[in-house]
Every structure is written in structure tokens, then in C-alpha cells.
Design an enzyme around this catalytic site. Structure first.
Site, short mmCIF file in Angstrom:
data_model
loop_
_atom_site.label_atom_id
_atom_site.label_comp_id
_atom_site.label_asym_id
_atom_site.label_seq_id
_atom_site.Cartn_x
_atom_site.Cartn_y
_atom_site.Cartn_z
N ARG A 111 0.86 -1.19 0.00
CA ARG A 111 0.00 0.00 0.00
C ARG A 111 0.89 1.23 0.00
NH1 ARG A 111 -2.20 0.28 6.28
NH2 ARG A 111 -0.14 0.27 7.21
N ASN A 149 -5.19 7.91 4.30
CA ASN A 149 -4.78 7.24 5.54
C ASN A 149 -3.30 7.49 5.77
OD1 ASN A 149 -5.38 5.27 7.74
ND2 ASN A 149 -3.69 4.18 6.76
N GLU A 150 -2.99 8.07 6.92
CA GLU A 150 -1.59 8.28 7.31
C GLU A 150 -0.73 8.78 6.15
OE1 GLU A 150 -0.30 4.63 9.19
OE2 GLU A 150 -1.17 5.24 11.09
N CYS A 158 9.70 10.78 -2.50
CA CYS A 158 9.80 10.24 -3.86
C CYS A 158 10.77 11.13 -4.62
CB CYS A 158 8.41 10.26 -4.49
SG CYS A 158 8.41 9.83 -6.24
N CYS A 160 11.21 11.03 -8.19
CA CYS A 160 10.98 10.83 -9.63
C CYS A 160 11.05 12.15 -10.40
CB CYS A 160 9.63 10.16 -9.83
SG CYS A 160 8.25 11.28 -9.52
N GLU A 306 -6.67 5.43 15.70
CA GLU A 306 -6.25 4.03 15.73
C GLU A 306 -5.39 3.76 16.95
OE1 GLU A 306 -4.04 2.66 12.36
OE2 GLU A 306 -5.35 3.66 10.94
N GLU A 354 -1.75 -8.05 7.63
CA GLU A 354 -1.97 -7.68 9.03
C GLU A 354 -2.90 -8.65 9.76
OE1 GLU A 354 -0.94 -3.01 8.98
OE2 GLU A 354 -3.03 -3.51 8.51
N LYS A 355 -2.89 -9.90 9.29
CA LYS A 355 -3.84 -10.85 9.88
C LYS A 355 -3.51 -11.18 11.33
CE LYS A 355 -1.68 -14.82 7.53
NZ LYS A 355 -0.76 -13.98 6.75
N PHE A 356 -2.27 -10.94 11.76
CA PHE A 356 -1.95 -11.20 13.17
C PHE A 356 -1.89 -9.92 14.00
CE2 PHE A 356 -0.22 -15.07 11.09
CZ PHE A 356 -1.20 -15.93 11.59
C1 GAL Z 1 -1.56 2.06 10.87
C2 GAL Z 1 -2.43 2.01 9.62
C3 GAL Z 1 -3.44 0.89 9.69
C4 GAL Z 1 -2.79 -0.37 10.15
C5 GAL Z 1 -2.13 -0.13 11.47
C6 GAL Z 1 -1.46 -1.35 12.03
O1 GAL Z 1 -0.37 2.69 10.63
O2 GAL Z 1 -3.09 3.22 9.42
O3 GAL Z 1 -4.04 0.73 8.42
O4 GAL Z 1 -1.85 -0.76 9.20
O5 GAL Z 1 -1.13 0.84 11.32
O6 GAL Z 1 -0.84 -1.06 13.26
#
Ligand code: GAL
Length: 671
Positions: A111, A149-150, A158, A160, A306, A354-356
Site C-alpha cells: 500500500r 490514511n496516514e 519520492c 521521480c 487508531e 496484518e492478519k496477526f
Molecule cells: C496504521 C495504519 C493501519 C494499520 C495499522 C497497524 O499505521 O493506518 O491501516 O496498518 O497501522 O498497526
């Protein structure tokens, strides 16, 4: 806008229904209601689901999600999906991918694989944002706009050709002429004199140190380039629904973006915070993160967008939060002014990178202790109690600027390991441990409201910023200023004469040179009364001050520079300054702070047994105070209340001694 009228905190998290079959959505809604979720962030990485092929849009599924949320009374923080372009975009328009400093282009498969200056990326990003706004801007569940996001997380820089062109135009606007650029960058050094803007490059790979002024300008340019894209998203979203508050999620002490400039553009500042539970200072660092974020725009609310319920997945070793720690750290955010605590993410993913990573709803489901804690917090936060609009009481400010952070770490200074975060922590930690709550402040903002200022290594300072700090002091303020302050101007050019430039007159002594210490060196520091502490890392070679200029409170007492003044007190107008020319140890810092009324622990806090990771913060509204007391330790503690009140969480009067179990929290209402 409705936001500031809220009298309960937001609770919820990122929600990615596109990862799950339709029948799971109903269970999600049911469980969200069960734990009191009232806000979910959706759409954040859903571009490929919303526009599966170029120009073919599918919004039906997302509308259905919003319908479900609306019916359940859960608000939606609707995100634009621009942080993860879909495969068709990067395949057809490879110039949308970023390029590293060696010229290698990133590939698809993760991503944040986009170049912010790429016209293709910008065109498609704008179009998908327009579609989001048009399709769902009128939905009744919409509670907040969330751009991207972030920003600048994984690929801040970058290099380029699009960036090269944009950088040159930016420089032309900034400097007007190539002569002015040469002067600002000191390009007489190493034959870097430019004869045309067309010769200027982004700071791609160089044989040795690049020009530090060029690096600094590239950081300024990059922060503005991201901001420009954000403003485009904002314009589109606000045109559709100006009444919906808008945010983008920050990352606390995140270096690439000037968050002071960014926060001016937000209705709600939000942040993602992942303190490392294995770090003994995690509660203090988390508090510092929140104090920064609260301070970025002091006239709008802020919230946690988050955090993790238990464990992240991206450290080498992902130690989880202890039982109660998630709740305690959530209350820490709320104590420090947050209007809500959200999580990454609602339901733990089954697949993907990020499944874990833990979630509110773990893989193991409701049997997990995480779910029990999540449910408890949700229930507590659903109790109506109007503390979310009360102001955090903070009388002290830590002066901080992004230009300084960029410059102090990219210049080839005498100690390349001088890190801003270390300098901030060095000054912050002793105050955190004595329960003194502080704001961050830009050196350019009005400072009169503060009783004391802490100035850690303000290496880059402009004449105007220095005048602001000087006038704060002269009008009666107290400032504690550390070494390596006032060294360069806005272009990273040294102010000549004894070090300090426009701050020099505040130091009380002349700094003639600097002598970083070897990594293992510890210097003894002797105070006026003969007592000793120690110092490491750095030593200013301060000249003996004239008695009318400054008073030496402590000196180096060992090593080749023994006798050098290291703490100098001086008076200026109605105020005073304590200059610290070395990295004093914890006891030394406590001695300095003891000299300043606003930095002393309240007697009531000392009596109460607060300190050592039992945190106390006050939020004040016109008619009452909310005193948050949080035990961040794994042992039971007792706190003596200075005044009787009402224990909001315990739902009983609080008087005298307040017992706090491990990771326990109390909110005591006074008035
Ligand atoms: C953040 C991000 C989320 C997720 C999370 C995991 O930096 O915005 O999408 O990846 O970390 O800790």
C-alpha cells in the site's frame, strides 16, 4: 458542525466489510452494538472494490454498509481510499508509482505505492474522491470525512521526474532567482553553484553528504506537496457536505509532515498511536504523543483514530498490552483531551499482511479476554458524562517545530545521533513523572498563556520565532533552554558570533564552541551547594558569564572541560531563563525543574503518592473539574485525593484514599 457538541466519546474502529462475506456484516453490526461501538471508519483501503477497473464504479456494497450502520445508530467516518491505488491504475499508469533515491520504481503489492506529484495518480485520486462524495455524501449515517490514511507513512520521499519538476517550480516561487537559491543553500561550497533552476535535482543518491539546505527544502516541499493533495480532497468532500467535520489520521511524532500547518486545515485532529508495551516508558511516550496531537490546533477537538486492542504485527517481537493496559491507555487519551478512542481494526483479518494484528473482535471471537476488556470500556464510555468537552489544564509548553526537527537531524552537526525525539523525551519525562501536564507549542505561536516554556535544542530558529520567545520571557515568562539552540537561520546557515543567534541574549553566557562527549562518557556536574549529579552526550563550551549577565548554578566537575558552566540562570525584563549546556541526568533535570514554580509537582500530588507511572491529569469545564488518575503499573496503588469528589466510573463518592488496582483508572468529578 455537530462534533464539539458531543457529550460522549467516540468508540469504534476501522471496519473493512469488503474482506468478509455478506452474512458476516450482520453479525458485525450486532456485536458492534453489544460493545457500544458508535463510529466506524469505512472505505479506507477499498479503492479496488469501488473502482475495480478504470472508470467502472461499484458503490452498491458500500451504500449497503452505510445503510446497516445507519439503521443500527452507528456513525460512519467515511474515508477516501487514496492510500492504496488499485492494480489497474499502477499497471496502466506506472508513473503513478513512487521512485526511491537510487531511481528504482516501487511495485504494486502493498500500500502507499503512489507518487503524490504524479499527474496520473492525482487525476484518478480526485475522481474517486469525487465519486465517494457524490455517491455517499448525502447518507444519513455519515458522521465524519476521513481523507486518505496516514499521509507520508511508508514512502514519504519520492525522487521521480515529476517530483524534480515540482520541486524546481516550488524553489522558483520560494527564491525568485537562482542567485537567491545559491545564497540560501550556501552552494559556493563543493562547487554546487547553480546557473539555472533546471539544474537542481531532488536530493537523489549522492557520494557523500548532500547539501543540508537542499535536504531541508526538500522536506518543506514534500510536506507541502502532500498537503496540496489533501487540500484537493478536502475541497471535494467539503463541497459535497460542508457540515460534516473532516479529519485525516496523523501519526504522533511523525517527521515528514509539518503537522502544525496540516492541523490548521482540519475540523478534527486525529492520530494513530501504537506505544510499545515492552518499553518501560510506553505510558510516558504515549502521553507525549497525545500532548503533541492535542496542541497541533488548539481550537479544534482531537481523537484517537487508531490504537491496538492487544498486539501489533509490525515490530520484530510484538509484545501485547497487559490486562487492563488497553483500557488504561484509552483513558490516558481521554484524560489528555481526546473526544474518542478508535482502533485498528474492528474484526481481525483472516488474510493479508496484518492478519496477526489484534482487533476489537479477535480471531478467537468473544471468548477472548480482549473482547471482555473491549466490552467493559465500551459500556463505560456509553455513560453520559460531559467531560469530553472539558479542556485539559496545561500551564507549561514544550517548544517544537518541524523545520527544526528536519534541520537538526539532516545537518552534519557535531553529533549525528542528536535526535529530536530524544531531546523531547529528555525534557518531557521528568515532568510526566511529576504529573505536570504540558502542551506543545510552535515557536511562532502566542505563548503568553504559559507559565513556563521548555525549549529542547531549537537549533533552527528564525528571527521572528526568537523575538517571540524573547518577548515571552521579557514579559514575565520563564524558559528552560537547552544546548544546540539558536544555531542556524531558516536556510540552515550558521548565525555567526558566539552560538545562539537571535536567542543568544537569553543564555546568560557566551557559547564559544561545543564538545560532544564520547558515547560512554559521563561527566560529573557539581551544583552551587556542592551536591553532584551527572551528564552525558554533549557539552557546550560556555564562557564564564559576567555577574550582571548570568549566574552559574552548576558546572562540569570532571573531564577535560571541568569548570565549564552547564546551568546558567539569567534575568530578562520581568522573566528569566535557565540555560542547560549538557544532557543532565534525571536528577539534574529535576533540580532544574525544582527552580521553576510551574514545573514543580503540586504538593497535593506529592502527598497523594502520585509519580512513577501513576498519572494525574485534569480536564476543566466552566462548572466542574474532572480529575483522571491512571495507574500504569502492574501493582496496586493508593492515591490520596486532595479534595473530595465523585468517582464517575465507580459511581460512588470519592474521599480520602482512592485505591487503584493494577492498570486501574478513576475519574473524579469535582463540582
Ligand atoms: C496504521 C495504519 C493501519 C494499520 C495499522 C497497524 O499505521 O493506518 O491501516 O496498518 O497501522 O498497526
Amino acid at each position: 458542525m455537530q462534533f464539539s457538541a458531543l457529550d460522549y466519546p467516540f468508540y469504534g474502529g476501522d471496519y473493512s466489510p469488503e474482506q468478509w462475506p455478506r452474512e458476516v456484516w450482520d453479525e458485525d453490526v450486532r456485536l458492534m452494538r453489544e460493545v457500544g461501538v458508535n463510529l466506524v471508519t469505512v472505505g479506507i483501503f477499498a479503492w479496488a472494490h469501488l473502482e475495480p477497473t478504470e472508470g467502472r464504479f461499484e458503490f452498491g456494497w458500500l451504500r449497503e454498509v452505510l445503510d446497516l450502520m445507519g439503521e443500527a445508530g452507528i456513525g460512519v467516518d467515511l474515508a477516501t481510499p487514496t492510500a492504496a491505488p488499485p492494480p489497474w491504475l499502477t499497471t496502466r499508469y506506472p508513473d503513478a508509482l513512487p521512485v526511491d533515491e537510487r531511481g528504482a520504481r516501487y511495485t504494486h503489492g502493498s500500500r502507499q505505492h503512489f507518487c503524490i506529484c504524479s499527474p496520473s495518480y492525482r487525476r484518478f485520486a480526485r475522481r474517486i474522491v469525487e465519486r465517494v462524495a457524490a455517491e455517499l455524501g448525502g447518507h444519513e449515517a455519515l458522521r465524519m470525512w476521513h481523507a486518505h490514511n496516514e499521509y507520508a507513512c511508508h514512502v514519504p520521499y519520492c525522487y521521480c521526474d515529476h517530483h524534480a519538476r515540482s520541486f524546481r517550480s516550488w524553489l522558483e516561487r520560494r527564491y525568485g532567482s537562482v542567485q537567491a537559491l545559491n545564497d540560501a543553500w550556501g552552494s559556493a561550497f563543493w562547487s554546487q553553484q547553480y546557473s539555472d533552476f533546471a539544474e537542481v535535482m531532488p536530493p537523489r543518491m549522492t557520494p557523500t553528504f548532500a547539501n543540508p539546505s537542499q535536504l531541508l527544502d526538500y522536506k518543506r516541499f514534500t510536506s507541502e506537496a502532500f498537503l496540496e493533495e489533501f487540500l484537493e480532497e478536502k475541497e471535494v468532500l467539503k463541497a459535497a457536505r460542508p457540515d460534516i467535520p473532516l479529519t485525516t489520521n496523523f501519526m504522533g511524532l511523525h517527521k515528514p509532515l509539518d503537522y502544525f500547518a496540516w492541523a490548521r486545515e482540519l475540523d478534527v485532529v486525529s492520530t494513530d498511536n501504537y506505544p510499545d508495551p515492552a518499553d518501560p516508558h510506553s505510558a510516558a511516550l504515549s502521553a507525549m504523543h497525545y500532548d503533541l496531537v492535542r496542541s497541533l490546533n488548539k481550537s479544534v477537538p482531537w481523537m484517537v483514530m487508531e490504537q491496538t486492542s492487544f498486539r501489533v504485527n509490525w515490530r520484530d517481537r510484538n509484545v501485547p498490552k497487559s490486562p487492563g493496559q488497553m483500557r488504561a491507555l484509552s483513558y490516558q487519551a481521554l484524560a489528555r483531551g481526546a473526544s474518542g478512542v478508535l482502533f485498528f481494526q474492528w474484526r481481525a483479518s483472516r488474510a493479508g499482511a496484518e492478519k496477526f494484528h489484534s482487533a476489537l473482535l479477535p480471531h478467537s471471537g468473544q471468548a477472548s479476554p480482549v473482547w471482555t476488556e473491549v466490552s467493559q470500556l465500551g459500556r463505560e464510555l456509553a455513560q453520559p458524562e460531559p467531560w469530553t468537552t472539558a479542556e485539559v489544564v496545561a500551564d507549561v509548553a514544550l517548544v517544537f517545530s518541524y523545520a527544526n526537527w528536519w534541520a537538526v537531524e539532516s545537518s552534519t552537526s557535531p553529533a549525528h545521533d542528536l535526535k529530536m525525539q530524544d531531546q523531547l523525551t529528555w525534557m518531557y519525562l521528568p515532568l510526566y513523572l511529576r504529573c505536570v501536564t504540558l502542551d506543545f507549542a510552535s515557536p511562532a505561536e502566542p505563548l503568553e498563556r504559559y507559565q513556563a516554556l521548555l525549549v529542547p535544542s531549537l537549533y533552527l530558529v528564525t528571527e521572528d520565532e526568537a523575538a517571540n520567545i524573547r518577548s515571552y520571557v521579557e514579559q514575565g515568562g520563564t524558559a528552560v533552554i537547552s544546548f544546540w539552540s539558536g544555531i542556524v537561520d531558516e536556510h540552515d546557515r550558521v548565525y555567526l558570533g558566539p552560538y545562539g543567534g537571535p536567542l543568544r541574549s537569553l543564555f546568560g553566557c557566551d557559547i564559544l564552541d561545543v564538545a560532544p562527549l564520547a558515547p560512554a562518557d559521563v561527566v560529573e556536574v557539581e551544583w552551587e551547594d556542592g551536591t553532584k549529579t551527572s551528564a552525558t552526550f554533549w557539552l557546550d563550551l560556555a564562557a564564564e558569564p559576567q555577574p550582571q549577565r548570568g549566574k552559574v548554578l552548576a558546572r562540569a566537575a570532571s573531564g577535560p572541560w571541568a569548570g565549564t558552566p552547564v546551568v546558567v540562570q539569567s534575568n530578562h525584563g520581568k522573566g528569566s531563563v535557565l540555560y542547560i549546556g549538557t544532557r543532565l541526568d534525571h536528577d539534574g533535570m529535576q533540580r532544574v525543574y525544582d527552580l521553576v514554580t510551574a514545573l514543580r509537582p503540586a504538593q497535593s500530588d506529592l502527598d497523594a503518592g502520585l509519580s512513577d507511572n501513576v498519572e494525574r491529569v485534569v480536564r476543566r469545564s466552566p462548572d466542574r473539574d474532572y480529575e483522571f488518575v491512571i495507574n500504569h503499573t502492574d501493582s496496586d496503588r493508593k492515591v490520596l485525593l486532595a479534595a473530595p469528589g465523585y468517582d464517575v466510573l465507580g459511581e460512588r463518592p470519592a474521599n480520602g484514599t482512592l485505591p487503584l488496582g493494577r492498570r486501574g483508572v478513576a475519574i473524579v468529578r469535582h463540582g
